[in-house]
Design a protein around this motif. Sequence first.
Motif, PDB file in Angstrom:
ATOM      1  N   MET A 106      20.438 -12.501 -40.842  1.00  0.00           N
ATOM      2  CA  MET A 106      19.134 -11.882 -40.752  1.00  0.00           C
ATOM      3  C   MET A 106      19.127 -10.952 -39.546  1.00  0.00           C
ATOM      4  O   MET A 106      19.628 -11.277 -38.492  1.00  0.00           O
ATOM      5  CB  MET A 106      18.069 -12.960 -40.621  1.00  0.00           C
ATOM      6  CG  MET A 106      16.651 -12.456 -40.552  1.00  0.00           C
ATOM      7  SD  MET A 106      16.013 -11.519 -41.947  1.00  0.00           S
ATOM      8  CE  MET A 106      16.032 -12.718 -43.232  1.00  0.00           C
ATOM      9  N   LEU A 107      18.537  -9.799 -39.686  1.00  0.00           N
ATOM     10  CA  LEU A 107      18.439  -8.839 -38.596  1.00  0.00           C
ATOM     11  C   LEU A 107      17.135  -9.037 -37.840  1.00  0.00           C
ATOM     12  O   LEU A 107      16.094  -9.252 -38.432  1.00  0.00           O
ATOM     13  CB  LEU A 107      18.480  -7.413 -39.144  1.00  0.00           C
ATOM     14  CG  LEU A 107      19.714  -7.012 -39.928  1.00  0.00           C
ATOM     15  CD1 LEU A 107      19.561  -5.584 -40.431  1.00  0.00           C
ATOM     16  CD2 LEU A 107      20.947  -7.130 -39.080  1.00  0.00           C
ATOM     17  N   ALA A 108      17.203  -8.922 -36.532  1.00  0.00           N
ATOM     18  CA  ALA A 108      16.000  -8.960 -35.700  1.00  0.00           C
ATOM     19  C   ALA A 108      15.843  -7.581 -35.080  1.00  0.00           C
ATOM     20  O   ALA A 108      16.788  -7.022 -34.535  1.00  0.00           O
ATOM     21  CB  ALA A 108      16.145 -10.014 -34.617  1.00  0.00           C
ATOM     22  N   ASN A 113      13.363   0.065 -29.953  1.00  0.00           N
ATOM     23  CA  ASN A 113      14.340   0.632 -30.881  1.00  0.00           C
ATOM     24  C   ASN A 113      15.725   0.018 -30.722  1.00  0.00           C
ATOM     25  O   ASN A 113      16.725   0.686 -30.946  1.00  0.00           O
ATOM     26  CB  ASN A 113      14.427   2.150 -30.751  1.00  0.00           C
ATOM     27  CG  ASN A 113      13.159   2.822 -31.197  1.00  0.00           C
ATOM     28  OD1 ASN A 113      12.524   2.384 -32.148  1.00  0.00           O
ATOM     29  ND2 ASN A 113      12.778   3.875 -30.515  1.00  0.00           N
ATOM     30  N   VAL A 114      15.770  -1.235 -30.299  1.00  0.00           N
ATOM     31  CA  VAL A 114      17.032  -1.942 -30.125  1.00  0.00           C
ATOM     32  C   VAL A 114      16.994  -3.203 -30.973  1.00  0.00           C
ATOM     33  O   VAL A 114      16.012  -3.940 -30.946  1.00  0.00           O
ATOM     34  CB  VAL A 114      17.273  -2.314 -28.643  1.00  0.00           C
ATOM     35  CG1 VAL A 114      18.516  -3.163 -28.489  1.00  0.00           C
ATOM     36  CG2 VAL A 114      17.352  -1.060 -27.795  1.00  0.00           C
ATOM     37  N   ALA A 115      18.065  -3.439 -31.696  1.00  0.00           N
ATOM     38  CA  ALA A 115      18.155  -4.642 -32.515  1.00  0.00           C
ATOM     39  C   ALA A 115      19.178  -5.585 -31.918  1.00  0.00           C
ATOM     40  O   ALA A 115      20.239  -5.165 -31.484  1.00  0.00           O
ATOM     41  CB  ALA A 115      18.557  -4.288 -33.936  1.00  0.00           C
ATOM     42  N   THR A 116      18.830  -6.850 -31.860  1.00  0.00           N
ATOM     43  CA  THR A 116      19.788  -7.889 -31.506  1.00  0.00           C
ATOM     44  C   THR A 116      20.113  -8.626 -32.784  1.00  0.00           C
ATOM     45  O   THR A 116      19.219  -9.181 -33.428  1.00  0.00           O
ATOM     46  CB  THR A 116      19.193  -8.857 -30.463  1.00  0.00           C
ATOM     47  OG1 THR A 116      18.872  -8.114 -29.293  1.00  0.00           O
ATOM     48  CG2 THR A 116      20.173  -9.968 -30.138  1.00  0.00           C
ATOM     49  N   ILE A 117      21.375  -8.608 -33.155  1.00  0.00           N
ATOM     50  CA  ILE A 117      21.779  -9.164 -34.433  1.00  0.00           C
ATOM     51  C   ILE A 117      22.710 -10.347 -34.206  1.00  0.00           C
ATOM     52  O   ILE A 117      23.661 -10.258 -33.443  1.00  0.00           O
ATOM     53  CB  ILE A 117      22.494  -8.101 -35.278  1.00  0.00           C
ATOM     54  CG1 ILE A 117      21.570  -6.906 -35.518  1.00  0.00           C
ATOM     55  CG2 ILE A 117      22.980  -8.684 -36.585  1.00  0.00           C
ATOM     56  CD1 ILE A 117      22.262  -5.720 -36.108  1.00  0.00           C
ATOM     57  N   GLU A 118      22.394 -11.436 -34.849  1.00  0.00           N
ATOM     58  CA  GLU A 118      23.281 -12.594 -34.852  1.00  0.00           C
ATOM     59  C   GLU A 118      23.621 -12.870 -36.300  1.00  0.00           C
ATOM     60  O   GLU A 118      22.737 -13.029 -37.137  1.00  0.00           O
ATOM     61  CB  GLU A 118      22.589 -13.795 -34.220  1.00  0.00           C
ATOM     62  CG  GLU A 118      22.340 -13.617 -32.744  1.00  0.00           C
ATOM     63  CD  GLU A 118      21.751 -14.857 -32.103  1.00  0.00           C
ATOM     64  OE1 GLU A 118      21.924 -15.965 -32.649  1.00  0.00           O
ATOM     65  OE2 GLU A 118      21.109 -14.709 -31.063  1.00  0.00           O
ATOM     66  N   LYS A 119      24.916 -12.876 -36.603  1.00  0.00           N
ATOM     67  CA  LYS A 119      25.333 -13.181 -37.957  1.00  0.00           C
ATOM     68  C   LYS A 119      26.612 -13.995 -37.894  1.00  0.00           C
ATOM     69  O   LYS A 119      27.421 -13.823 -36.978  1.00  0.00           O
ATOM     70  CB  LYS A 119      25.538 -11.917 -38.786  1.00  0.00           C
ATOM     71  CG  LYS A 119      26.700 -11.062 -38.366  1.00  0.00           C
ATOM     72  CD  LYS A 119      26.868  -9.867 -39.291  1.00  0.00           C
ATOM     73  CE  LYS A 119      28.132  -9.104 -38.984  1.00  0.00           C
ATOM     74  NZ  LYS A 119      28.372  -8.052 -39.941  1.00  0.00           N
ATOM     75  N   PRO A 120      26.797 -14.881 -38.853  1.00  0.00           N
ATOM     76  CA  PRO A 120      28.048 -15.646 -38.864  1.00  0.00           C
ATOM     77  C   PRO A 120      29.209 -14.738 -39.242  1.00  0.00           C
ATOM     78  O   PRO A 120      29.064 -13.849 -40.080  1.00  0.00           O
ATOM     79  CB  PRO A 120      27.807 -16.708 -39.932  1.00  0.00           C
ATOM     80  CG  PRO A 120      26.730 -16.151 -40.799  1.00  0.00           C
ATOM     81  CD  PRO A 120      25.904 -15.245 -39.930  1.00  0.00           C
ATOM     82  N   ALA A 143      41.090 -13.237 -34.532  1.00  0.00           N
ATOM     83  CA  ALA A 143      40.538 -12.051 -35.187  1.00  0.00           C
ATOM     84  C   ALA A 143      39.323 -12.460 -36.002  1.00  0.00           C
ATOM     85  O   ALA A 143      39.335 -13.494 -36.679  1.00  0.00           O
ATOM     86  CB  ALA A 143      41.586 -11.414 -36.095  1.00  0.00           C
ATOM     87  N   CYS A 144      38.271 -11.644 -35.940  1.00  0.00           N
ATOM     88  CA  CYS A 144      37.038 -11.930 -36.667  1.00  0.00           C
ATOM     89  C   CYS A 144      36.746 -10.794 -37.636  1.00  0.00           C
ATOM     90  O   CYS A 144      36.835  -9.616 -37.275  1.00  0.00           O
ATOM     91  CB  CYS A 144      35.865 -12.091 -35.700  1.00  0.00           C
ATOM     92  SG  CYS A 144      36.082 -13.462 -34.560  1.00  0.00           S
TER      93      CYS A 144
END
Length: 90
Positions: A1-3, A9-16, A70-71
């Motif tokens: 999910m995007l925050a 105008n800045v997004a903090t993104i957490e994704k697996p 590596a991711c």
Amino acid sequence: MLAYAEESNVATIEKPVKCMPTRLVFETLKKDYKEVPVAHSINDINKTHIAITQSDAGTWTIIEFNEHVACLLAVGTNLDLKGLLPKPTM
């Protein structure tokens, strides 16, 4: 999910993301998906590497890696590296 923080105008993104030993990632992409590196860069901030792999069939993967891990950041099809992206606006 995007925050997304509208006021800045800045997004903090957490994704697996899937991470594995670096050698295994590149061996698997080559063997199972016929993907080979087509672009590489080093992140100046944290000194990790970024690579884009691509196959003749059109599959691609973006990988962030160091010598140990590596991711997989993104995968897809129909990558176009011929400069057809929109030009940035200032």
